[in-house]
Motif scaffolding. Sequence first.
Motif, PDB file in Angstrom:
ATOM      1  N   GLY A  36      12.668 -34.820  -5.239  1.00 51.98           N
ATOM      2  CA  GLY A  36      11.717 -33.782  -5.583  1.00 51.98           C
ATOM      3  C   GLY A  36      12.296 -32.406  -4.993  1.00 51.98           C
ATOM      4  N   GLU A  37      11.580 -31.662  -4.380  1.00 49.86           N
ATOM      5  CA  GLU A  37      11.821 -30.254  -3.855  1.00 49.86           C
ATOM      6  C   GLU A  37      12.939 -30.241  -2.759  1.00 49.86           C
ATOM      7  N   ALA A  38      12.922 -31.352  -1.831  1.00 48.21           N
ATOM      8  CA  ALA A  38      13.717 -31.699  -0.725  1.00 48.21           C
ATOM      9  C   ALA A  38      15.124 -31.743  -1.502  1.00 48.21           C
ATOM     10  N   GLU A  39      15.369 -32.421  -2.434  1.00 51.70           N
ATOM     11  CA  GLU A  39      16.584 -32.768  -3.112  1.00 51.70           C
ATOM     12  C   GLU A  39      17.395 -31.519  -3.456  1.00 51.70           C
ATOM     13  N   VAL A  40      16.342 -30.582  -4.202  1.00 53.06           N
ATOM     14  CA  VAL A  40      16.634 -29.229  -4.532  1.00 53.06           C
ATOM     15  C   VAL A  40      17.371 -28.601  -3.221  1.00 53.06           C
ATOM     16  N   GLU A  41      16.451 -28.477  -2.400  1.00 49.14           N
ATOM     17  CA  GLU A  41      16.879 -27.720  -1.001  1.00 49.14           C
ATOM     18  C   GLU A  41      18.469 -28.414  -0.788  1.00 49.14           C
ATOM     19  N   ARG A  42      18.549 -29.623  -0.765  1.00 49.08           N
ATOM     20  CA  ARG A  42      19.762 -30.057  -0.380  1.00 49.08           C
ATOM     21  C   ARG A  42      20.794 -29.661  -1.138  1.00 49.08           C
ATOM     22  N   ALA A  43      20.878 -29.573  -2.446  1.00 53.55           N
ATOM     23  CA  ALA A  43      21.563 -29.126  -3.412  1.00 53.55           C
ATOM     24  C   ALA A  43      22.048 -27.561  -3.182  1.00 53.55           C
ATOM     25  N   LEU A  44      20.844 -26.903  -3.001  1.00 58.00           N
ATOM     26  CA  LEU A  44      21.312 -25.509  -2.548  1.00 58.00           C
ATOM     27  C   LEU A  44      22.140 -25.145  -1.539  1.00 58.00           C
ATOM     28  N   LYS A  45      22.100 -26.101  -0.415  1.00 54.98           N
ATOM     29  CA  LYS A  45      22.753 -25.976   0.676  1.00 54.98           C
ATOM     30  C   LYS A  45      24.015 -26.442   0.709  1.00 54.98           C
ATOM     31  N   ASN A  46      24.465 -27.338  -0.451  1.00 50.45           N
ATOM     32  CA  ASN A  46      25.625 -27.698  -0.567  1.00 50.45           C
ATOM     33  C   ASN A  46      26.318 -27.630  -2.024  1.00 50.45           C
ATOM     34  N   PRO A  47      26.366 -26.239  -2.406  1.00 50.77           N
ATOM     35  CA  PRO A  47      26.919 -26.064  -3.681  1.00 50.77           C
ATOM     36  C   PRO A  47      28.234 -26.637  -4.125  1.00 50.77           C
ATOM     37  N   ILE A  48      28.412 -26.953  -5.272  1.00 45.66           N
ATOM     38  CA  ILE A  48      29.690 -27.285  -6.011  1.00 45.66           C
ATOM     39  C   ILE A  48      30.422 -26.128  -6.605  1.00 45.66           C
ATOM     40  N   GLY A  49      31.705 -25.951  -5.863  1.00 49.81           N
ATOM     41  CA  GLY A  49      32.565 -24.907  -6.653  1.00 49.81           C
ATOM     42  C   GLY A  49      32.192 -23.455  -6.305  1.00 49.81           C
ATOM     43  N   THR A  50      31.346 -23.272  -5.673  1.00 50.99           N
ATOM     44  CA  THR A  50      30.879 -21.718  -5.212  1.00 50.99           C
ATOM     45  C   THR A  50      30.133 -21.853  -3.999  1.00 50.99           C
ATOM     46  N   SER A  51      30.081 -20.634  -3.419  1.00 50.54           N
ATOM     47  CA  SER A  51      29.331 -20.080  -2.235  1.00 50.54           C
ATOM     48  C   SER A  51      27.961 -20.386  -2.436  1.00 50.54           C
ATOM     49  N   ARG A  52      27.025 -20.491  -1.279  1.00 48.49           N
ATOM     50  CA  ARG A  52      25.697 -20.533  -1.465  1.00 48.49           C
ATOM     51  C   ARG A  52      25.225 -19.580  -2.042  1.00 48.49           C
ATOM     52  N   LEU A  53      23.924 -19.293  -2.751  1.00 47.52           N
ATOM     53  CA  LEU A  53      23.478 -18.186  -3.572  1.00 47.52           C
ATOM     54  C   LEU A  53      23.247 -17.325  -2.642  1.00 47.52           C
ATOM     55  N   LYS A  54      22.674 -17.603  -1.430  1.00 44.11           N
ATOM     56  CA  LYS A  54      22.205 -16.316  -0.624  1.00 44.11           C
ATOM     57  C   LYS A  54      23.736 -15.551  -0.117  1.00 44.11           C
ATOM     58  N   ASP A  55      24.701 -15.956  -0.205  1.00 44.82           N
ATOM     59  CA  ASP A  55      25.996 -15.491  -0.061  1.00 44.82           C
ATOM     60  C   ASP A  55      26.777 -14.619  -1.249  1.00 44.82           C
ATOM     61  N   ILE A  56      25.959 -15.067  -2.467  1.00 40.46           N
ATOM     62  CA  ILE A  56      26.681 -14.519  -3.524  1.00 40.46           C
ATOM     63  C   ILE A  56      25.689 -13.146  -4.027  1.00 40.46           C
ATOM     64  N   VAL A  57      24.359 -13.260  -4.018  1.00 42.71           N
ATOM     65  CA  VAL A  57      23.625 -12.004  -4.489  1.00 42.71           C
ATOM     66  C   VAL A  57      23.499 -11.091  -3.062  1.00 42.71           C
ATOM     67  N   LYS A  58      23.406  -9.897  -3.697  1.00 41.23           N
ATOM     68  CA  LYS A  58      23.048  -8.707  -2.860  1.00 41.23           C
ATOM     69  C   LYS A  58      21.767  -7.850  -3.008  1.00 41.23           C
ATOM     70  N   PRO A  59      21.194  -7.606  -2.070  1.00 40.22           N
ATOM     71  CA  PRO A  59      19.812  -6.722  -2.296  1.00 40.22           C
ATOM     72  C   PRO A  59      20.204  -5.513  -3.175  1.00 40.22           C
ATOM     73  N   GLY A  60      19.294  -5.117  -3.970  1.00 40.78           N
ATOM     74  CA  GLY A  60      19.319  -4.047  -5.074  1.00 40.78           C
ATOM     75  C   GLY A  60      19.876  -4.610  -6.326  1.00 40.78           C
ATOM     76  N   GLU A  61      20.577  -5.744  -6.354  1.00 39.46           N
ATOM     77  CA  GLU A  61      20.908  -6.401  -7.666  1.00 39.46           C
ATOM     78  C   GLU A  61      19.763  -6.770  -8.518  1.00 39.46           C
ATOM     79  N   LYS A  62      19.978  -6.504  -9.730  1.00 43.75           N
ATOM     80  CA  LYS A  62      18.984  -6.957 -10.872  1.00 43.75           C
ATOM     81  C   LYS A  62      19.297  -8.684 -11.073  1.00 43.75           C
ATOM     82  N   ILE A  63      18.642  -9.495 -10.891  1.00 41.09           N
ATOM     83  CA  ILE A  63      18.796 -10.800 -10.891  1.00 41.09           C
ATOM     84  C   ILE A  63      17.972 -11.640 -12.021  1.00 41.09           C
TER      85      ILE A  63
END
Length: 418
Positions: A36-63
């Motif tokens: 469930g949601e816990a597994e999604v959290e785990r995947a987001l904290k352990n991305p494959i082939g990229t940085s974490r999402l929080k380190d990719i996006v920046k404030p003010g960007e249109k997402i």
Amino acid sequence: MKYELKFGKDKVKFEIDDKNYMGEILPREIESDITGEAEVERALKNPIGTSRLKDIVKPGEKIVIVTSDITRPMPSKKVLPPVLRELSLANVSKKDITIVLALGSHRSHTEEEKRNLIGDEIYDSEIEIIDSDMNKCINLGECTNGTPVDIFKPVAKADRIICMGNIEYHYFAGYSGGSKAIMPGVSSHDAIQANHSNMIKDEAYAGNLETNPVRQDIDETGEFVKIDFIINVVLNKKKEIVKAVAGHYIKAHREGCRHLDEMYGVEIEKQGDIVIVSPGGFPKDLNIYQSQKGLDNSKHAVREGGIIILAASAKEGFGEKTFEDWMLHKKPREMIKEIKENFKLGGHKAAAIAMILQKADIYMVTDLEDELVRKINFKPFNTVQGAIEAALKELGEDSQIMIMPAAGSTLPRFNSSC
């Protein structure tokens, strides 16, 4: 030996002589510590082939977050909250986020359907939620196969693109998920038609990625549209999230596909002369349109010139008007020719069935009238036992029989070169 298969809301029973029985093709249930949601959290904290999402996006960007429409089993309301929490760690404002529901060529949603897909809390927030529109696309180039890259303008113009989806077998794209959220998810009619017209090629089949021309277009689209991050999930038969993958749109997707194979891909050493198929009962055999997926998976288990016995109630008939028109009024070869020249939703499933009929005969045990079954080039039977006896008479008393009790979700994998 006695067996039974799901048939509508009931079951059908039959017997097979020991000398004819090859085995059953069944999915494997893999135990997961985190779901469930816990597994999604785990995947987001352990991305494959990229940085974490929080380190990719920046404030003010249109997402833009692209997710599936109501025709798919993707549990967006369970996956979105962890994704939005990850974005909040980067101080992204909800006013800068748009959720795009990828319609492809499907109809628009009602507001109530949007709410049900996304969940009350997100629907009532400042986040904009819109349907894609295949008539409001901009061209970004052309794939190697000649397919135009026409993308829904709000997606193409976004600073960051996040794609969500569930991974399952797709009968001509290989697998769902990954950049399929973009192509055909938010593409134009011309792009979808060009891409889907490749479905008649030999390499366009469930479980094939690398040489699949339909999937090649889908993945190549990522070279024109910068997909910054994906989050894909694999569901068990109860539609629960048992695996999530996040990160690069190719690398993470392929990892998800490998997990799907562990659960639903079944290696077979030999194809059967006769394959007895149940899509899985109600609602998977509610109509012929829904039953088609199980029928398509079964084609990998039957030999050339063999017989598929389809046990599907199909009590509600065809299930889609264009599909019905094609099945009733076009010959199999005509369907295959037309789908290549002019892809049409609904017609594509009829053409897929036509391609199965080139390989094997289809005997059908159903609640439909015999005359109707004959009109669509199937042979009607009142019982599975009767169909088995007729098939053995046709192919020989020593013919080998395989059973697929959950054909809608299992994929036989046969290597003819072995």
